[in-house]
Design an enzyme around this catalytic site. Structure first.
Site, PDB file in Angstrom:
ATOM      1  N   ASP A   1      -7.907  -6.509  -1.246  1.00 44.71           N
ATOM      2  CA  ASP A   1      -7.043  -7.623  -0.853  1.00 44.71           C
ATOM      3  C   ASP A   1      -7.896  -8.899  -0.759  1.00 44.71           C
ATOM      4  OD1 ASP A   1      -4.158  -8.209   0.326  1.00 44.71           O
ATOM      5  OD2 ASP A   1      -5.536  -9.033   1.802  1.00 44.71           O
TER       6      ASP A   1
ATOM      7  N   HIS B   1       0.052  -0.828  -1.609  1.00 48.90           N
ATOM      8  CA  HIS B   1      -1.027  -1.810  -1.450  1.00 48.90           C
ATOM      9  C   HIS B   1      -2.233  -1.277  -0.690  1.00 48.90           C
ATOM     10  CE1 HIS B   1      -2.813  -5.780  -1.233  1.00 48.90           C
ATOM     11  NE2 HIS B   1      -2.890  -5.696   0.090  1.00 48.90           N
TER      12      HIS B   1
END
Length: 319
Positions: free
Chosen positions: A104, A295
């Site tokens: 991320d 994610h």
């Protein structure tokens, strides 16, 4: 964490940086950089396998998170300053060659560390956030045009105070909803631009299998005292990041690189063009699409991530 774990608090680059370390003192250093809204504990499933393979791992709480400093000034969170924290910590430990692993926002810092430190960063592993060179203009400009008056979570995060009021009101609910955002498509909502991230009737439900309560408690503690302001300030630097990275225009990531992304990660849809262009900007690239996976890749698919990570390091950053 392993029994050999240490926690250090280092004064460097104008802040106090919290770092967790584990593994043999003479093991080759592997840096693990977390993203939003996470914490050093996001790498809990990677620590033991890396240590068992003979590496020494360094896991900072990134600026704005946990026990690390969280400066009030938005400008204190531009990408070169964030890289500066890690570079200064590497200097402190005398690291001349490292592998860097980022997820991320930690992936974004990792990409720029690779550009800034072509000799020291010997191998790179990035997850979820791809790279295709410095953009031609600030990403927020592109987002405003593309959103067409619809809600965009990054644009929502831009105004200091607004998102904090919503996210800080109930830290538990915020973290639980964000952990579930694949199912609820929180990042891809079709609603007016002046909306908020969550709707009043959104229920977070039980914790996902990959984050039982004892692990969630560490995430909760990361934000319990100071809230999300430091973490949100990372998002408020897209224009500044674009300005300060001008000297890196056109530079490619030459290091051997492993990139991992989940097939259900909304970032894949948001960054489809960047994913397509990435091989041009990262010539020595290995890519894997993990499925089924969202994610939170290093925990949702910990076994597969560890297998790919250790195989890559054994070949490209061996002892």
């Amino acid at each position: 964490m392993t029994h050999t774990a240490d926690h250090l608090q280092l004064d460097l680059n104008g802040i106090s940086l919290s770092i967790h370390c584990a593994g043999p003192e003479k093991g080759r250093p592997v840096w693990l950089l977390h993203g939003f809204p996470e914490c050093w504990h996001s790498w809990r499933n990677q620590i033991e396998p890396l240590v068992a393979a003979g590496y020494r791992v360094f896991i900072p709480e990134m600026r704005g998170y946990g026990l690390s400093s969280a400066p009030a000034d938005v400008a204190a969170y531009d990408v070169l300053t964030l890289c500066g924290d890690i570079r200064a910590a590497m200097d402190h430990f005398g690291h001349r060659q490292v592998a860097v692993v980022g997820h991320d926002w930690g992936a974004m810092v990792s990409w720029y560390l690779a550009l800034l430190e072509p000799a020291r960063v010997a191998a790179l592993v990035t997850m979820s956030v791809p790279f295709a060179g410095r953009p031609r203009r600030p990403a927020t400009e592109i987002m405003r045009e593309a959103s067409g008056g619809k809600f965009n979570y990054i644009l929502y995060f831009q105004e200091p105070g607004r998102a904090e009021r919503e996210l800080d009101a109930d830290v538990d609910r915020t973290l639980r909803l964000l952990m579930y955002y694949e199912q609820r498509s929180l990042l891809l909502q079709d609603k007016p631009a002046d909306g908020t991230l969550f709707e009043d009737d959104m229920q977070a439900g039980a914790l996902p299998d990959w984050c039982p309560e004892e692990d969630f408690a560490v995430y909760r503690q990361t934000f319990a005292e100071r809230g999300f302001r430091g973490a949100l300030n990372w998002y408020r630097n897209f224009e500044r990041n674009w300005q300060v990275t001008e000297p890196l225009q056109g530079r490619k990531v030459e290091q051997p690189t492993l990139f991992l992304i989940g097939n259900q990660d909304p970032v894949g849809k948001l960054e489809a063009y960047t994913l397509k262009k990435m091989p041009e900007w990262v010539p020595d690239l290995e890519q894997h699409l993990l499925e089924p996976c969202g994610h939170w890749i290093q925990n949702e698919q910990a076994g597969r991530v560890n297998q790919l990570l250790l195989d890559f390091l054994a070949r490209r950053f061996p002892h």
